[in-house]
Design an enzyme around this catalytic site. Structure first.
Site, PDB file in Angstrom:
ATOM      1  N   ASP A  31      14.157  51.847  32.193  1.00 56.72           N
ATOM      2  CA  ASP A  31      14.429  52.112  33.636  1.00 56.72           C
ATOM      3  C   ASP A  31      13.016  52.553  34.369  1.00 56.72           C
ATOM      4  O   ASP A  31      12.479  53.502  33.555  1.00 56.72           O
ATOM      5  CB  ASP A  31      15.511  52.988  33.852  1.00 56.72           C
ATOM      6  CG  ASP A  31      16.258  52.809  35.319  1.00 56.72           C
ATOM      7  OD1 ASP A  31      17.457  52.584  35.298  1.00 56.72           O
ATOM      8  OD2 ASP A  31      15.434  53.249  36.471  1.00 56.72           O
ATOM      9  N   ALA A  73      18.986  45.804  34.934  1.00 61.84           N
ATOM     10  CA  ALA A  73      17.947  46.435  35.882  1.00 61.84           C
ATOM     11  C   ALA A  73      17.634  45.227  37.068  1.00 61.84           C
ATOM     12  O   ALA A  73      17.656  44.004  36.355  1.00 61.84           O
ATOM     13  CB  ALA A  73      16.583  46.707  35.292  1.00 61.84           C
ATOM     14  N   TYR A 140      18.243  37.399  47.244  1.00 68.05           N
ATOM     15  CA  TYR A 140      19.035  37.975  46.160  1.00 68.05           C
ATOM     16  C   TYR A 140      20.059  37.125  45.305  1.00 68.05           C
ATOM     17  O   TYR A 140      20.036  36.912  44.135  1.00 68.05           O
ATOM     18  CB  TYR A 140      19.821  39.006  46.693  1.00 68.05           C
ATOM     19  CG  TYR A 140      20.742  39.957  45.566  1.00 68.05           C
ATOM     20  CD1 TYR A 140      20.011  40.566  44.658  1.00 68.05           C
ATOM     21  CD2 TYR A 140      22.138  39.788  45.669  1.00 68.05           C
ATOM     22  CE1 TYR A 140      21.057  41.266  43.760  1.00 68.05           C
ATOM     23  CE2 TYR A 140      22.687  40.372  44.834  1.00 68.05           C
ATOM     24  CZ  TYR A 140      22.263  41.229  43.699  1.00 68.05           C
ATOM     25  OH  TYR A 140      23.124  41.598  42.799  1.00 68.05           O
ATOM     26  N   LYS A 144      19.373  35.890  41.326  1.00 65.72           N
ATOM     27  CA  LYS A 144      20.297  36.206  40.399  1.00 65.72           C
ATOM     28  C   LYS A 144      20.736  35.137  39.871  1.00 65.72           C
ATOM     29  O   LYS A 144      20.903  34.991  38.626  1.00 65.72           O
ATOM     30  CB  LYS A 144      21.454  36.862  41.383  1.00 65.72           C
ATOM     31  CG  LYS A 144      21.570  38.413  41.521  1.00 65.72           C
ATOM     32  CD  LYS A 144      20.843  39.353  40.505  1.00 65.72           C
ATOM     33  CE  LYS A 144      21.719  39.857  39.292  1.00 65.72           C
ATOM     34  NZ  LYS A 144      21.231  40.876  38.669  1.00 65.72           N
ATOM     35  N   VAL A 183      30.558  50.197  50.000  1.00 64.56           N
ATOM     36  CA  VAL A 183      31.152  50.538  50.963  1.00 64.56           C
ATOM     37  C   VAL A 183      32.403  51.652  50.555  1.00 64.56           C
ATOM     38  O   VAL A 183      32.325  52.629  51.145  1.00 64.56           O
ATOM     39  CB  VAL A 183      31.936  49.435  51.826  1.00 64.56           C
ATOM     40  CG1 VAL A 183      33.077  48.674  50.740  1.00 64.56           C
ATOM     41  CG2 VAL A 183      33.105  50.173  52.927  1.00 64.56           C
TER      42      VAL A 183
HETATM   43  N1  LIG Z   1      26.957  47.002  42.407  1.00 66.24           N
HETATM   44  C1  LIG Z   1      27.267  45.949  42.354  1.00 66.24           C
HETATM   45  O1  LIG Z   1      28.807  45.895  43.154  1.00 66.24           O
HETATM   46  C2  LIG Z   1      26.975  44.556  41.830  1.00 66.24           C
HETATM   47  C3  LIG Z   1      27.678  43.380  41.873  1.00 66.24           C
HETATM   48  C4  LIG Z   1      27.213  42.288  41.378  1.00 66.24           C
HETATM   49  C5  LIG Z   1      26.023  42.343  40.422  1.00 66.24           C
HETATM   50  N2  LIG Z   1      25.430  43.562  40.214  1.00 66.24           N
HETATM   51  C6  LIG Z   1      24.154  43.583  39.428  1.00 66.24           C
HETATM   52  O2  LIG Z   1      24.456  44.696  38.397  1.00 66.24           O
HETATM   53  C7  LIG Z   1      23.403  45.260  37.980  1.00 66.24           C
HETATM   54  C8  LIG Z   1      23.192  46.880  38.059  1.00 66.24           C
HETATM   55  O3  LIG Z   1      23.623  46.944  39.556  1.00 66.24           O
HETATM   56  P1  LIG Z   1      23.860  48.598  39.902  1.00 66.24           P
HETATM   57  O4  LIG Z   1      24.754  48.527  41.200  1.00 66.24           O
HETATM   58  O5  LIG Z   1      23.796  49.390  38.902  1.00 66.24           O
HETATM   59  O6  LIG Z   1      22.319  48.794  40.585  1.00 66.24           O
HETATM   60  P2  LIG Z   1      21.452  50.241  40.471  1.00 66.24           P
HETATM   61  O7  LIG Z   1      20.387  50.094  41.336  1.00 66.24           O
HETATM   62  O8  LIG Z   1      22.239  51.437  40.551  1.00 66.24           O
HETATM   63  O9  LIG Z   1      21.025  50.196  38.975  1.00 66.24           O
HETATM   64  C9  LIG Z   1      19.633  49.413  38.779  1.00 66.24           C
HETATM   65  C10 LIG Z   1      18.651  50.196  37.859  1.00 66.24           C
HETATM   66  O10 LIG Z   1      17.769  49.275  37.623  1.00 66.24           O
HETATM   67  C11 LIG Z   1      16.463  50.068  37.814  1.00 66.24           C
HETATM   68  N3  LIG Z   1      15.277  49.138  38.015  1.00 66.24           N
HETATM   69  C12 LIG Z   1      15.105  48.552  39.406  1.00 66.24           C
HETATM   70  N4  LIG Z   1      14.149  47.940  39.222  1.00 66.24           N
HETATM   71  C13 LIG Z   1      13.381  47.994  38.120  1.00 66.24           C
HETATM   72  C14 LIG Z   1      12.220  47.546  37.458  1.00 66.24           C
HETATM   73  N5  LIG Z   1      11.609  46.720  38.251  1.00 66.24           N
HETATM   74  N6  LIG Z   1      11.854  47.997  36.326  1.00 66.24           N
HETATM   75  C15 LIG Z   1      12.782  48.769  35.558  1.00 66.24           C
HETATM   76  N7  LIG Z   1      14.109  49.261  36.234  1.00 66.24           N
HETATM   77  C16 LIG Z   1      14.359  48.900  37.474  1.00 66.24           C
HETATM   78  C17 LIG Z   1      16.562  51.114  38.875  1.00 66.24           C
HETATM   79  O11 LIG Z   1      15.906  52.230  38.819  1.00 66.24           O
HETATM   80  C18 LIG Z   1      18.218  51.353  38.757  1.00 66.24           C
HETATM   81  O12 LIG Z   1      18.385  52.595  38.110  1.00 66.24           O
HETATM   82  C19 LIG Z   1      22.213  44.459  38.976  1.00 66.24           C
HETATM   83  O13 LIG Z   1      21.643  43.667  38.246  1.00 66.24           O
HETATM   84  C20 LIG Z   1      22.922  43.907  40.069  1.00 66.24           C
HETATM   85  O14 LIG Z   1      22.329  42.651  40.571  1.00 66.24           O
HETATM   86  C21 LIG Z   1      25.943  44.760  40.903  1.00 66.24           C
END
Ligand SMILES: NC(=O)c1ccc[n+]([C@@H]2O[C@H](COP(=O)([O-])OP(=O)(O)OC[C@H]3O[C@@H](n4cnc5c(N)ncnc54)[C@H](O)[C@@H]3O)[C@@H](O)[C@H]2O)c1
Length: 303
Positions: A31, A73, A140, A144, A183
């Site tokens: 991270d 990430a 985005y 993805k 939300v």
């Molecule tokens: N939260 C949702 O509802 C949701 C829905 C669909 C998909 N996702 C996917 O799930 C995954 C996790 O999402 P989340 O909600 O936990 O997000 P989050 O932002 O809480 O976690 C992402 C983590 O990745 C790290 N990060 C970001 N860019 C980075 C980089 N360049 N190098 C290293 N680390 C990096 C950030 O510091 C963070 O800790 C993502 O891939 C997101 O696209 C999330």
């Protein structure tokens, strides 16, 4: 098993890392802490503070020797991807290719990857299944989905297996209130502080909210199967923002008011997905209903 979890200091990645460690796996976390929190990092994991785009990333793989990469990430904010598509593509596409190249050179056997409901745009039918036509309406969504193609190519060229899990709106403890589908996190914070909330439009828009522990469980199950396939991870049910608001009132007993604002341009009105495919293939179903999930989430925000 030895599993490297990227984004393991973030919301979903940290729950996955915890669950893997609880089950006796050895976990490494990558991270860059751009959006992660120190307190989310499991003490039993080996932590590497590095950007997924860093050309030295293979050194982490050589040291940790993962069998599986669980790649959470990402740049997760739709508005950021609209304002700065180069940054979004750099992290979500180029960063992922950088990791896939490290997987290739270091003998990683499998990659588990989360895609998103953002790749469907305005649904043509509901519930959304895995065959629903794609219609990306943001950078985005494109970034993805592009990775889904790369995973397929790395599997056919180099035999690296993959599982894509397309999450609906994930919620639960540790979610940042500015994140995608945030939300529940925003309402949790506001209700804990006794502040009024803002709702865009008439509040009748619906979403499919899946609890983070259920998402973590699906990732763990993907270690043992679901190879080279795409699965929805969701609840198969929809809840409106107004119903969510009423549930928060009921659970907290607080007299918080909702202020209704004009609808956000381009906002999708109704969206929910079906999990029949993953249920049929491996028996995954969501275990935590919305009321219990919100209760646990509120408990976290109260602290
Ligand atoms: N939260 C949702 O509802 C949701 C829905 C669909 C998909 N996702 C996917 O799930 C995954 C996790 O999402 P989340 O909600 O936990 O997000 P989050 O932002 O809480 O976690 C992402 C983590 O990745 C790290 N990060 C970001 N860019 C980075 C980089 N360049 N190098 C290293 N680390 C990096 C950030 O510091 C963070 O800790 C993502 O891939 C997101 O696209 C999330």
């Amino acid at each position: 098993m030895r599993i490297l979890v990227t984004g393991g200091a973030g919301f979903i990645g940290s729950h996955i890392a915890d669950e893997l460690i609880n089950r006796g796996h050895e976990v490494g976390i990558i991270d860059n802490m751009s959006h992660g929190r120190e307190e989310n990092i499991n003490k039993e994991a080996r932590f590497y503070k590095i950007d997924i785009r860093d050309r030295n990333i293979p050194e982490v793989f050589q040291e940790f020797k993962p069998e599986v990469l669980c790649h959470q990430a990402a740049q997760i904010k739709v508005p950021v991807s609209v304002k700065d598509p180069l940054l979004d593509a750099d992290i979500n596409i180029m960063g992922t290719i950088n990791l896939l190249e490290a997987c290739r050179s270091c003998g990683v056997k499998k990659v588990i990857y989360p895609a998103s409901a953002a790749i469907f745009g305005n649904p043509q039918y509901l519930p959304i299944d895995e065959d629903h036509p794609l219609n990306m309406i943001s950078g985005y969504g494109i970034s993805k989905h592009t990775v889904e193609h790369y995973l397929k190519v790395y599997e056919s060229l180099y035999g690296i297996k993959y599982t894509v899990l397309r999450y609906s709106n994930v919620y639960g403890p540790r979610q940042d209130s500015t994140g995608e589908g945030g939300v529940v996190a925003i309402f949790s914070e506001k209700f804990c502080e006794g502040q009024d909330v803002e709702i865009f439009g008439d509040g009748e828009q619906t979403r499919d909210f899946v609890y983070v522990a259920d998402v973590a469980a699906a990732n763990v199950m993907a270690l043992w199967g679901l190879d080279n396939e795409i699965y929805n991870v969701c609840t198969g049910t929809k809840i409106s923002v107004n119903d969510l608001f009423r549930l928060f009132k009921e659970l907290t007993g607080k007299g918080v008011q909702a202020k209704y604002l004009s609808p956000r341009a381009g906002e999708i009105i109704h969206s929910y997905m079906t999990y029949e495919k993953i249920k049929k293939h491996i028996g995954w179903t969501p275990k935590v209903d919305i009321k219990e999930g919100l209760r646990r989430t509120l408990e976290y925000y109260q602290q």
